[in-house]
Design a protein around this motif. Sequence first.
Motif, PDB file in Angstrom:
ATOM      1  N   GLY B   1       2.051  -7.260  11.306  1.00 12.99           N
ATOM      2  CA  GLY B   1       0.565  -6.335  11.788  1.00 12.99           C
ATOM      3  C   GLY B   1       0.237  -5.348  10.413  1.00 12.99           C
ATOM      4  O   GLY B   1       0.413  -5.909   9.298  1.00 12.99           O
ATOM      5  N   ALA B   2      -0.607  -4.433  10.372  1.00 11.87           N
ATOM      6  CA  ALA B   2      -1.460  -4.599   8.910  1.00 11.87           C
ATOM      7  C   ALA B   2      -0.618  -3.956   7.995  1.00 11.87           C
ATOM      8  O   ALA B   2       0.486  -3.280   8.493  1.00 11.87           O
ATOM      9  CB  ALA B   2      -2.853  -3.789   9.312  1.00 11.87           C
ATOM     10  N   GLY B   3      -0.024  -4.476   6.874  1.00 18.28           N
ATOM     11  CA  GLY B   3       0.008  -3.554   6.083  1.00 18.28           C
ATOM     12  C   GLY B   3      -0.520  -2.164   4.683  1.00 18.28           C
ATOM     13  O   GLY B   3      -1.632  -2.345   5.254  1.00 18.28           O
ATOM     14  N   VAL B   4       0.317  -2.481   3.721  1.00 17.92           N
ATOM     15  CA  VAL B   4      -0.939  -1.265   3.211  1.00 17.92           C
ATOM     16  C   VAL B   4      -2.218  -1.679   2.245  1.00 17.92           C
ATOM     17  O   VAL B   4      -2.016  -3.057   1.694  1.00 17.92           O
ATOM     18  CB  VAL B   4       0.413  -0.499   2.121  1.00 17.92           C
ATOM     19  N   SER B   5      -3.122  -1.073   2.203  1.00 18.64           N
ATOM     20  CA  SER B   5      -4.311  -2.100   1.969  1.00 18.64           C
ATOM     21  C   SER B   5      -5.150  -0.863   1.056  1.00 18.64           C
ATOM     22  O   SER B   5      -4.832   0.216   1.428  1.00 18.64           O
ATOM     23  CB  SER B   5      -5.114  -2.369   2.614  1.00 18.64           C
ATOM     24  N   GLN B   6      -5.116  -1.373  -0.460  1.00 14.73           N
ATOM     25  CA  GLN B   6      -5.579  -0.787  -1.275  1.00 14.73           C
ATOM     26  C   GLN B   6      -7.139  -1.493  -1.317  1.00 14.73           C
ATOM     27  O   GLN B   6      -7.406  -2.936  -2.017  1.00 14.73           O
ATOM     28  CB  GLN B   6      -5.090  -1.020  -2.246  1.00 14.73           C
ATOM     29  N   THR B   7      -8.012  -0.641  -1.997  1.00 21.64           N
ATOM     30  CA  THR B   7      -9.345  -0.895  -2.727  1.00 21.64           C
ATOM     31  C   THR B   7      -9.873   0.070  -4.180  1.00 21.64           C
ATOM     32  O   THR B   7      -9.278   1.098  -3.923  1.00 21.64           O
ATOM     33  CB  THR B   7     -10.367  -0.867  -2.141  1.00 21.64           C
ATOM     34  N   PRO B   8     -10.491  -0.805  -4.529  1.00 26.13           N
ATOM     35  CA  PRO B   8     -10.378  -1.828  -4.812  1.00 26.13           C
ATOM     36  C   PRO B   8      -9.813  -2.775  -5.584  1.00 26.13           C
ATOM     37  O   PRO B   8      -8.051  -2.363  -5.356  1.00 26.13           O
ATOM     38  CB  PRO B   8     -11.853  -2.018  -5.884  1.00 26.13           C
ATOM     39  N   SER B   9      -9.336  -4.248  -5.176  1.00 28.87           N
ATOM     40  CA  SER B   9      -8.257  -4.787  -5.933  1.00 28.87           C
ATOM     41  C   SER B   9      -8.318  -4.700  -7.570  1.00 28.87           C
ATOM     42  O   SER B   9      -7.106  -4.504  -8.608  1.00 28.87           O
ATOM     43  CB  SER B   9      -8.365  -6.386  -5.469  1.00 28.87           C
ATOM     44  N   ASN B  10      -9.505  -4.788  -8.205  1.00 36.30           N
ATOM     45  CA  ASN B  10      -9.825  -4.615 -10.165  1.00 36.30           C
ATOM     46  C   ASN B  10     -11.055  -3.601  -9.592  1.00 36.30           C
ATOM     47  O   ASN B  10     -11.263  -3.485  -8.798  1.00 36.30           O
ATOM     48  CB  ASN B  10     -10.122  -6.074 -10.197  1.00 36.30           C
ATOM     49  N   LYS B  11     -10.396  -3.117 -10.800  1.00 36.13           N
ATOM     50  CA  LYS B  11     -11.085  -2.017 -11.125  1.00 36.13           C
ATOM     51  C   LYS B  11     -11.642  -2.143 -12.617  1.00 36.13           C
ATOM     52  O   LYS B  11     -11.262  -2.050 -13.173  1.00 36.13           O
ATOM     53  CB  LYS B  11     -11.164  -0.450 -10.683  1.00 36.13           C
ATOM     54  N   VAL B  12     -13.174  -1.919 -13.841  1.00 37.63           N
ATOM     55  CA  VAL B  12     -12.853  -2.091 -14.526  1.00 37.63           C
ATOM     56  C   VAL B  12     -14.253  -1.374 -15.051  1.00 37.63           C
ATOM     57  O   VAL B  12     -14.966  -0.801 -14.980  1.00 37.63           O
ATOM     58  CB  VAL B  12     -13.434  -3.403 -15.371  1.00 37.63           C
ATOM     59  N   THR B  13     -13.330  -0.493 -16.002  1.00 33.97           N
ATOM     60  CA  THR B  13     -14.820   0.888 -16.320  1.00 33.97           C
ATOM     61  C   THR B  13     -14.422   1.092 -17.373  1.00 33.97           C
ATOM     62  O   THR B  13     -13.783   0.860 -18.924  1.00 33.97           O
ATOM     63  CB  THR B  13     -13.773   2.075 -15.741  1.00 33.97           C
TER      64      THR B  13
END
Lengths: 113, 114
Positions: B1-13
């Motif tokens: 089944g689907a696990g924990v997902s996070q978005t975005p994978s990368n963020k540059v600010t």
Amino acid sequence: QKEVEQDPGPLSVPEGAIVSLNCTYSNSAFQYFMWYRQYSRKGPELLMYTYSSGNKEDGRFTAQVDKSSKYISLFIRDSQPSDSATYLCAMKDLQGGSEKLVFGKGTKLTVNP
Amino acid sequence: GAGVSQTPSNKVTEKGKYVELRCDPISGHTALYWYRQSLGQGPEFLIYFQGTGAADDSGLPNDRFFAVRPEGSVSTLKIQRTERGDSAVYLCASSLFGSYNEQFFGPGTRLTVL
């Protein structure tokens, strides 16, 4: 002094070796003890979870907890190159109803073929 | 089944900007956690939700950090006026309710503040 101390290594062993990883802690309120494995650029994944003092075995992995000494260990038998990762100890303090985990720094392990 | 997902994978600010990091927990998990992992360190606890409410936010470093979970599933970690010291991997985990239940971690969002 940090609540959980873990030697960051790095640790390098030949394939087939027995690996011993350790953590000490200072907070007597810790009741649950875990070992997580973290591959590079991935999230931690649970390997072992224990509550009481003593040993728990799962395949090639054995976790030991000694609450009187505030010391936990993870042993890996017949280590494999695929075991190369960072190993994190973690503990749970249930005071105040929180479920937060307190982690050690992690030990980076390399198993050489 | 689907696990924990996070978005975005990368963020540059850039320093001073506002960022939002999203976490989708495993379906049915009522508990959700945010941790921050700096280079060479273990994850450090930020905040814990049980359902929609923050049961423990003692790890949030200052008032620039805020997290919500309005419907008891998806959570957003919000960081205002970002600083270079906020650069880290932000990990989300979820679990069933109960102390013995395993926390399942997502892959994290790597935040870089220039």
